[in-house]
Design a protein around this motif. Sequence first.
Motif, PDB file in Angstrom:
ATOM      1  N   UNK A 187       0.826  -1.203   0.000  1.00 31.65           N
ATOM      2  CA  UNK A 187       0.000   0.000   0.000  1.00 31.65           C
ATOM      3  C   UNK A 187       0.866   1.262   0.000  1.00 31.65           C
ATOM      4  N   UNK A 188       1.972   1.221   0.712  1.00 32.35           N
ATOM      5  CA  UNK A 188       2.863   2.385   0.722  1.00 32.35           C
ATOM      6  C   UNK A 188       3.532   2.576  -0.636  1.00 32.35           C
ATOM      7  N   UNK A 189       3.865   1.474  -1.303  1.00 30.36           N
ATOM      8  CA  UNK A 189       4.460   1.581  -2.641  1.00 30.36           C
ATOM      9  C   UNK A 189       3.459   2.144  -3.645  1.00 30.36           C
ATOM     10  N   UNK A 190       2.183   1.921  -3.404  1.00 32.54           N
ATOM     11  CA  UNK A 190       1.159   2.474  -4.286  1.00 32.54           C
ATOM     12  C   UNK A 190       0.889   3.949  -4.022  1.00 32.54           C
ATOM     13  N   UNK A 191       1.564   4.505  -3.040  1.00 33.85           N
ATOM     14  CA  UNK A 191       1.432   5.926  -2.754  1.00 33.85           C
ATOM     15  C   UNK A 191       0.354   6.281  -1.755  1.00 33.85           C
ATOM     16  N   UNK A 192      -0.206   5.294  -1.064  1.00 34.71           N
ATOM     17  CA  UNK A 192      -1.246   5.588  -0.077  1.00 34.71           C
ATOM     18  C   UNK A 192      -0.627   6.208   1.165  1.00 34.71           C
ATOM     19  N   UNK A 193      -1.262   7.237   1.700  1.00 38.70           N
ATOM     20  CA  UNK A 193      -0.730   7.941   2.869  1.00 38.70           C
ATOM     21  C   UNK A 193      -0.821   7.071   4.117  1.00 38.70           C
ATOM     22  N   UNK A 194       0.024   7.387   5.093  1.00 35.85           N
ATOM     23  CA  UNK A 194       0.022   6.624   6.332  1.00 35.85           C
ATOM     24  C   UNK A 194      -1.300   6.730   7.077  1.00 35.85           C
ATOM     25  N   UNK A 195      -1.888   7.923   7.098  1.00 38.57           N
ATOM     26  CA  UNK A 195      -3.160   8.081   7.792  1.00 38.57           C
ATOM     27  C   UNK A 195      -4.250   7.225   7.162  1.00 38.57           C
ATOM     28  N   UNK A 196      -4.262   7.176   5.826  1.00 36.04           N
ATOM     29  CA  UNK A 196      -5.279   6.381   5.144  1.00 36.04           C
ATOM     30  C   UNK A 196      -5.066   4.887   5.382  1.00 36.04           C
ATOM     31  N   UNK A 197      -3.811   4.455   5.399  1.00 37.06           N
ATOM     32  CA  UNK A 197      -3.519   3.047   5.676  1.00 37.06           C
ATOM     33  C   UNK A 197      -3.985   2.672   7.082  1.00 37.06           C
ATOM     34  N   UNK A 198      -3.710   3.557   8.048  1.00 36.72           N
ATOM     35  CA  UNK A 198      -4.096   3.266   9.432  1.00 36.72           C
ATOM     36  C   UNK A 198      -5.610   3.232   9.598  1.00 36.72           C
ATOM     37  N   UNK A 199      -6.314   4.169   8.958  1.00 37.13           N
ATOM     38  CA  UNK A 199      -7.754   4.271   9.140  1.00 37.13           C
ATOM     39  C   UNK A 199      -8.521   3.201   8.368  1.00 37.13           C
ATOM     40  N   UNK A 200      -8.066   2.888   7.142  1.00 38.14           N
ATOM     41  CA  UNK A 200      -8.849   2.010   6.278  1.00 38.14           C
ATOM     42  C   UNK A 200      -8.383   0.558   6.270  1.00 38.14           C
ATOM     43  N   UNK A 201      -7.171   0.307   6.761  1.00 41.13           N
ATOM     44  CA  UNK A 201      -6.652  -1.057   6.683  1.00 41.13           C
ATOM     45  C   UNK A 201      -6.120  -1.554   8.030  1.00 41.13           C
ATOM     46  N   UNK A 207      -9.598  -4.539  14.851  1.00 38.80           N
ATOM     47  CA  UNK A 207     -10.863  -4.417  15.578  1.00 38.80           C
ATOM     48  C   UNK A 207     -11.271  -5.699  16.302  1.00 38.80           C
ATOM     49  N   UNK A 208     -11.092  -6.896  15.720  1.00 38.68           N
ATOM     50  CA  UNK A 208     -11.442  -8.107  16.494  1.00 38.68           C
ATOM     51  C   UNK A 208     -10.699  -8.201  17.816  1.00 38.68           C
ATOM     52  N   UNK A 209      -9.409  -7.870  17.816  1.00 39.62           N
ATOM     53  CA  UNK A 209      -8.636  -7.892  19.056  1.00 39.62           C
ATOM     54  C   UNK A 209      -9.146  -6.841  20.038  1.00 39.62           C
ATOM     55  N   UNK A 210      -9.460  -5.647  19.529  1.00 37.96           N
ATOM     56  CA  UNK A 210      -9.994  -4.587  20.393  1.00 37.96           C
ATOM     57  C   UNK A 210     -11.325  -5.017  20.999  1.00 37.96           C
ATOM     58  N   UNK A 211     -12.177  -5.657  20.190  1.00 35.59           N
ATOM     59  CA  UNK A 211     -13.477  -6.114  20.676  1.00 35.59           C
ATOM     60  C   UNK A 211     -13.316  -7.142  21.787  1.00 35.59           C
ATOM     61  N   UNK A 212     -12.378  -8.056  21.632  1.00 42.86           N
ATOM     62  CA  UNK A 212     -12.130  -9.065  22.667  1.00 42.86           C
ATOM     63  C   UNK A 212     -11.651  -8.394  23.953  1.00 42.86           C
ATOM     64  N   UNK A 213     -10.749  -7.440  23.827  1.00 44.09           N
ATOM     65  CA  UNK A 213     -10.227  -6.744  25.002  1.00 44.09           C
ATOM     66  C   UNK A 213     -11.320  -5.952  25.710  1.00 44.09           C
ATOM     67  N   UNK A 214     -12.175  -5.284  24.943  1.00 45.11           N
ATOM     68  CA  UNK A 214     -13.252  -4.497  25.536  1.00 45.11           C
ATOM     69  C   UNK A 214     -14.259  -5.403  26.235  1.00 45.11           C
ATOM     70  N   UNK A 215     -14.622  -6.523  25.593  1.00 44.15           N
ATOM     71  CA  UNK A 215     -15.584  -7.444  26.197  1.00 44.15           C
ATOM     72  C   UNK A 215     -15.043  -8.033  27.499  1.00 44.15           C
ATOM     73  N   UNK A 216     -13.765  -8.393  27.506  1.00 43.48           N
ATOM     74  CA  UNK A 216     -13.166  -8.959  28.716  1.00 43.48           C
ATOM     75  C   UNK A 216     -13.054  -7.908  29.817  1.00 43.48           C
TER      76      UNK A 216
END
Length: 291
Positions: A187-201, A207-216
């Motif tokens: 994605x970085x080689x394709x020129x995608x910005x770091x913010x977009x990579x973090x937000x969209x990918x 999120x599954x890991x975050x959901x498990x942590x929040x539920x526990x």
Amino acid sequence: MTTYQIAALGRGGARWSRLRRLIRGRGVLVVACAVVAVAVLAALFAPLLAPYDPDAVDPAAVYQGSSAAHWLGTDDTGRDILSRLLYGARPSLLAPAAVTLTAGLGGTVLAVSAAWLGGWYDRLVSALLDIVFGFPGLVLAVVAAAVFGAGLRVAVVTLSLAYLPYIGRVVRSAALRERNLPYVSALRMLGMSGRRICLRHLTPNLLPLVLVQVATSFGYALLDVAAFSFIGLGAQPPTAEWGLMVANGSTGILAGRAEQSLYAGVVIVVFVVACSLLGGGLSRQLLGDDR
């Protein structure tokens, strides 16, 4: 026995085997979800389900046992225990929900940004998380109550800060691994910005890991909120809240009427266990963790 019958028995055995594996894998998760759902529905529909006003004092009904009028009995001021349990589900669930959502959101933002930017920012975030992790939540609550006064809002803010490193440290480790995967480099080689990579990918994959942590963490946050109310730093009388009900029922224990503390304590324990099982079930289903 014919070959067809043997094959049918084999297919039937395979179906039963798959059913048993399904029950073993998801049965506990379903039960935990059911317990949490019942508690949430009780909080939402408390005005419809509660037979009495939770704060209605009746001097003529002090310390009554279970009866047709009061299914779970009454407390030291004649208030209906069942009504207070139902209404008490609202602050008892809303406060830990605010704690875990705030800690989950803040911890994820800090973890992902630290893992992506690295360098001095990563070291600073890691040091701050380690410092907060070293302070027990109860100590932070005592300090906050001394400065700002007791109450659920202070308890929520304090616990949100205390739970931040529990989620942030785990998510940061996962984000560091995710950042080094080949698709991120592509994605970085394709020129995608770091913010977009973090937000969209990057973040959606975490999120599954975050959901498990929040539920526990939700169950433990509820236990901590109840503990704060028990020692007088959380909900204040006459609020109907499970931890406060356990504390208020202590006088009844000395008088041989332990119903209020008993029922409130059982509800807390059942919900905390359900959240723990929910976190474990989600971990197996979403993360493939078989431990």
